[in-house]
Write a protein that holds these residues in place. Structure first.
Motif, PDB file in Angstrom:
ATOM      1  N   ILE A 172      38.654  83.061  25.771  1.00 19.43           N
ATOM      2  CA  ILE A 172      38.251  84.341  25.185  1.00 19.43           C
ATOM      3  C   ILE A 172      37.852  84.168  23.720  1.00 19.43           C
ATOM      4  CG2 ILE A 172      39.080  86.630  24.516  1.00 19.43           C
ATOM      5  CD1 ILE A 172      40.810  86.593  27.045  1.00 19.43           C
ATOM      6  N   VAL A 173      38.643  83.385  22.986  1.00 13.95           N
ATOM      7  CA  VAL A 173      38.335  83.142  21.574  1.00 13.95           C
ATOM      8  C   VAL A 173      37.005  82.404  21.437  1.00 13.95           C
ATOM      9  CG1 VAL A 173      39.050  81.887  19.500  1.00 13.95           C
ATOM     10  CG2 VAL A 173      40.734  83.160  20.835  1.00 13.95           C
ATOM     11  N   SER A 174      36.768  81.413  22.293  1.00  9.59           N
ATOM     12  CA  SER A 174      35.538  80.624  22.231  1.00  9.59           C
ATOM     13  C   SER A 174      34.320  81.482  22.538  1.00  9.59           C
ATOM     14  CB  SER A 174      35.620  79.446  23.209  1.00  9.59           C
ATOM     15  OG  SER A 174      36.676  78.576  22.876  1.00  9.59           O
ATOM     16  N   LEU A 175      34.416  82.322  23.566  1.00  7.52           N
ATOM     17  CA  LEU A 175      33.284  83.190  23.925  1.00  7.52           C
ATOM     18  C   LEU A 175      33.021  84.214  22.828  1.00  7.52           C
ATOM     19  CD1 LEU A 175      33.963  83.794  27.739  1.00  7.52           C
ATOM     20  CD2 LEU A 175      32.219  82.322  26.707  1.00  7.52           C
ATOM     21  N   SER A 176      34.074  84.760  22.258  1.00  3.87           N
ATOM     22  CA  SER A 176      33.909  85.715  21.160  1.00  3.87           C
ATOM     23  C   SER A 176      33.271  85.035  19.948  1.00  3.87           C
ATOM     24  CB  SER A 176      35.263  86.310  20.768  1.00  3.87           C
ATOM     25  OG  SER A 176      35.861  86.962  21.860  1.00  3.87           O
ATOM     26  N   THR A 177      33.693  83.803  19.690  1.00  5.21           N
ATOM     27  CA  THR A 177      33.129  83.052  18.575  1.00  5.21           C
ATOM     28  C   THR A 177      31.664  82.743  18.826  1.00  5.21           C
ATOM     29  OG1 THR A 177      35.302  82.058  18.174  1.00  5.21           O
ATOM     30  CG2 THR A 177      33.415  81.006  17.133  1.00  5.21           C
ATOM     31  N   SER A 178      31.306  82.455  20.086  1.00  7.80           N
ATOM     32  CA  SER A 178      29.908  82.206  20.436  1.00  7.80           C
ATOM     33  C   SER A 178      29.052  83.419  20.100  1.00  7.80           C
ATOM     34  CB  SER A 178      29.772  81.875  21.926  1.00  7.80           C
ATOM     35  OG  SER A 178      30.329  80.625  22.234  1.00  7.80           O
ATOM     36  N   LEU A 179      29.546  84.588  20.438  1.00  7.81           N
ATOM     37  CA  LEU A 179      28.806  85.821  20.146  1.00  7.81           C
ATOM     38  C   LEU A 179      28.572  85.959  18.643  1.00  7.81           C
ATOM     39  CD1 LEU A 179      27.595  88.480  21.149  1.00  7.81           C
ATOM     40  CD2 LEU A 179      29.870  89.502  20.957  1.00  7.81           C
ATOM     41  N   PHE A 180      29.606  85.649  17.855  1.00 10.53           N
ATOM     42  CA  PHE A 180      29.483  85.763  16.399  1.00 10.53           C
ATOM     43  C   PHE A 180      28.519  84.719  15.836  1.00 10.53           C
ATOM     44  CE2 PHE A 180      30.887  84.246  12.210  1.00 10.53           C
ATOM     45  CZ  PHE A 180      30.727  85.405  11.469  1.00 10.53           C
ATOM     46  N   VAL A 181      28.679  83.456  16.256  1.00  3.60           N
ATOM     47  CA  VAL A 181      27.860  82.369  15.718  1.00  3.60           C
ATOM     48  C   VAL A 181      26.381  82.554  16.083  1.00  3.60           C
ATOM     49  CG1 VAL A 181      27.415  79.887  15.822  1.00  3.60           C
ATOM     50  CG2 VAL A 181      29.762  80.723  15.670  1.00  3.60           C
ATOM     51  N   VAL A 182      26.122  82.883  17.346  1.00  6.17           N
ATOM     52  CA  VAL A 182      24.730  83.067  17.782  1.00  6.17           C
ATOM     53  C   VAL A 182      24.105  84.275  17.097  1.00  6.17           C
ATOM     54  CG1 VAL A 182      23.243  83.574  19.756  1.00  6.17           C
ATOM     55  CG2 VAL A 182      25.086  81.911  19.988  1.00  6.17           C
ATOM     56  N   SER A 183      24.854  85.354  16.942  1.00  2.00           N
ATOM     57  CA  SER A 183      24.339  86.539  16.246  1.00  2.00           C
ATOM     58  C   SER A 183      24.000  86.205  14.799  1.00  2.00           C
ATOM     59  CB  SER A 183      25.367  87.670  16.289  1.00  2.00           C
ATOM     60  OG  SER A 183      25.612  88.079  17.620  1.00  2.00           O
ATOM     61  N   LEU A 184      24.872  85.445  14.147  1.00  2.00           N
ATOM     62  CA  LEU A 184      24.620  85.027  12.769  1.00  2.00           C
ATOM     63  C   LEU A 184      23.387  84.134  12.693  1.00  2.00           C
ATOM     64  CD1 LEU A 184      25.599  84.965   9.815  1.00  2.00           C
ATOM     65  CD2 LEU A 184      26.991  82.968  10.405  1.00  2.00           C
ATOM     66  N   PHE A 185      23.243  83.223  13.661  1.00  2.00           N
ATOM     67  CA  PHE A 185      22.099  82.310  13.699  1.00  2.00           C
ATOM     68  C   PHE A 185      20.786  83.080  13.881  1.00  2.00           C
ATOM     69  CE2 PHE A 185      19.216  79.529  16.145  1.00  2.00           C
ATOM     70  CZ  PHE A 185      19.085  78.485  15.248  1.00  2.00           C
ATOM     71  N   LEU A 186      20.779  84.021  14.812  1.00  2.00           N
ATOM     72  CA  LEU A 186      19.580  84.824  15.042  1.00  2.00           C
ATOM     73  C   LEU A 186      19.266  85.715  13.844  1.00  2.00           C
ATOM     74  CD1 LEU A 186      20.100  85.861  18.784  1.00  2.00           C
ATOM     75  CD2 LEU A 186      18.574  84.094  17.882  1.00  2.00           C
ATOM     76  N   GLY A 187      20.301  86.190  13.186  1.00  2.00           N
ATOM     77  CA  GLY A 187      20.098  86.990  11.985  1.00  2.00           C
ATOM     78  C   GLY A 187      19.424  86.190  10.893  1.00  2.00           C
ATOM     79  N   ILE A 188      19.850  84.934  10.737  1.00  2.00           N
ATOM     80  CA  ILE A 188      19.225  84.057   9.735  1.00  2.00           C
ATOM     81  C   ILE A 188      17.769  83.786  10.100  1.00  2.00           C
ATOM     82  CG2 ILE A 188      19.270  81.738   8.740  1.00  2.00           C
ATOM     83  CD1 ILE A 188      22.316  81.813   9.043  1.00  2.00           C
ATOM     84  N   LEU A 241      23.636  77.601  28.098  1.00  2.00           N
ATOM     85  CA  LEU A 241      24.430  76.595  27.391  1.00  2.00           C
ATOM     86  C   LEU A 241      24.288  76.744  25.885  1.00  2.00           C
ATOM     87  CD1 LEU A 241      23.724  73.427  29.589  1.00  2.00           C
ATOM     88  CD2 LEU A 241      25.834  74.760  29.482  1.00  2.00           C
ATOM     89  N   ILE A 242      23.051  76.992  25.438  1.00  2.00           N
ATOM     90  CA  ILE A 242      22.791  77.137  24.009  1.00  2.00           C
ATOM     91  C   ILE A 242      23.563  78.318  23.430  1.00  2.00           C
ATOM     92  CG2 ILE A 242      20.994  77.727  22.323  1.00  2.00           C
ATOM     93  CD1 ILE A 242      19.029  76.121  24.065  1.00  2.00           C
ATOM     94  N   VAL A 243      23.669  79.385  24.194  1.00  7.06           N
ATOM     95  CA  VAL A 243      24.334  80.596  23.714  1.00  7.06           C
ATOM     96  C   VAL A 243      25.856  80.487  23.784  1.00  7.06           C
ATOM     97  CG1 VAL A 243      24.672  83.048  24.194  1.00  7.06           C
ATOM     98  CG2 VAL A 243      22.368  82.091  24.232  1.00  7.06           C
ATOM     99  N   VAL A 244      26.369  79.786  24.794  1.00  4.76           N
ATOM    100  CA  VAL A 244      27.821  79.746  25.020  1.00  4.76           C
ATOM    101  C   VAL A 244      28.499  78.596  24.279  1.00  4.76           C
ATOM    102  CG1 VAL A 244      29.608  79.397  26.767  1.00  4.76           C
ATOM    103  CG2 VAL A 244      27.662  80.895  27.253  1.00  4.76           C
ATOM    104  N   VAL A 245      27.869  77.431  24.234  1.00  7.76           N
ATOM    105  CA  VAL A 245      28.504  76.230  23.692  1.00  7.76           C
ATOM    106  C   VAL A 245      28.904  76.345  22.223  1.00  7.76           C
ATOM    107  CG1 VAL A 245      28.070  73.809  23.099  1.00  7.76           C
ATOM    108  CG2 VAL A 245      27.539  74.645  25.393  1.00  7.76           C
ATOM    109  N   PRO A 246      28.103  76.987  21.339  1.00 10.84           N
ATOM    110  CA  PRO A 246      28.476  77.032  19.920  1.00 10.84           C
ATOM    111  C   PRO A 246      29.890  77.520  19.644  1.00 10.84           C
ATOM    112  CG  PRO A 246      26.244  77.806  20.193  1.00 10.84           C
ATOM    113  CD  PRO A 246      26.793  77.616  21.574  1.00 10.84           C
ATOM    114  N   GLY A 247      30.325  78.538  20.359  1.00  9.60           N
ATOM    115  CA  GLY A 247      31.674  79.062  20.138  1.00  9.60           C
ATOM    116  C   GLY A 247      32.752  78.055  20.488  1.00  9.60           C
ATOM    117  N   PHE A 248      32.522  77.278  21.549  1.00 11.70           N
ATOM    118  CA  PHE A 248      33.487  76.245  21.936  1.00 11.70           C
ATOM    119  C   PHE A 248      33.536  75.144  20.885  1.00 11.70           C
ATOM    120  CE2 PHE A 248      32.813  78.454  25.885  1.00 11.70           C
ATOM    121  CZ  PHE A 248      34.024  78.359  26.539  1.00 11.70           C
ATOM    122  N   ILE A 249      32.359  74.794  20.325  1.00 11.50           N
ATOM    123  CA  ILE A 249      32.319  73.779  19.271  1.00 11.50           C
ATOM    124  C   ILE A 249      33.084  74.265  18.045  1.00 11.50           C
ATOM    125  CG2 ILE A 249      30.809  72.552  17.658  1.00 11.50           C
ATOM    126  CD1 ILE A 249      28.657  72.539  19.802  1.00 11.50           C
TER     127      ILE A 249
END
Length: 215
Positions: A43-59, A13-21
């Motif tokens: 598809i857009v939400s899941l792709s966005t989740s990948l971007f947001v979580v990657s950015l978060f982990l990078g920070i 949920l933590i990994v997937v939900v951010p993109g939907f938000i």
């Protein structure tokens, strides 16, 4: 349910939900009224989740938290115990990304990028991206509208609908001419709103480019 299974569910949920938000905030605040299919939105939400979580982990990595393997993502949120502050930070960041996306949508940045690409790719320039209604009125400053009862109204273009449904257009400084009149008469109103059934034909009297050059 085993503790490990609960942690895996929470992590999913933590990994997937951010993109939907992020997508929901961007679409809502950016006033995207064109209907988007559920699959495309997914598809857009899941792709966005990948971007947001990657950015978060990078920070997090920039701040000293090492993540060298996918399995270590779970440790980030559950070591030495569940860390709700990180989840809250991720959700807040997702909402912030959504606001940024809304600003870009409201500013028509996607249209500007699309126009920039089309200007550099050879092809048929008479084809509009969506429909002539939107493409023509996007460049109009003053228009003439022929109504269903044969009347003509001229005015400055204030707004027009772009949701692909009923055509609506609003004019400022409107002047009307009915079939029985010899000339135009000032409507004396601030804004005139015309709906789809009333609109038979639209003529662009003046474009934005011409209006700006005459100022």
């Amino acid at each position: 349910m085993a503790l490990g299974s609960i942690q895996n569910l929470l992590l999913a949920l933590i990994v997937v939900v951010p993109g939907f938000i992020t997508t929901h905030v961007a679409v809502s605040l950016g006033v995207v009224r064109t209907e988007i299919s559920k699959w495309r939105l997914l598809i857009v939400s899941l792709s966005t989740s990948l971007f947001v979580v990657s950015l978060f982990l990078g920070i997090l990595q920039l701040n000293g938290t090492e993540v060298t393997d996918v399995t270590e993502v779970q440790a980030v949120f559950f070591t030495p115990k569940f860390r709700p502050e990180l989840v809250l930070a991720l959700i807040t960041g997702s909402a912030g990304m959504g606001v940024l996306g809304a600003v870009l949508l409201a500013s028509n940045v996607h249209k500007q990028v699309r126009n920039w690409i089309w200007e550099r790719v050879p092809g048929d320039r008479t084809r509009n991206f969506h429909e002539p209604w939107e493409g023509t009125l996007d460049e109009a400053a003053r228009v003439q509208v022929l109504t269903s009862d044969g009347a003509i109204v001229i005015g400055g273009l204030k707004q027009y609908s772009d949701d692909g449904k009923e055509k609506q257009i609003s004019l400022t400084g409107a002047e009307w001419k009915s079939p029985s009149m010899d000339g135009f008469e000032d409507a004396g109103t601030d804004i005139e709103l015309l709906f789809g059934d009333d609109i038979q034909q639209i003529t662009v009297v003046d474009t934005k480019e011409n209006a700006e050059s005459q100022e």
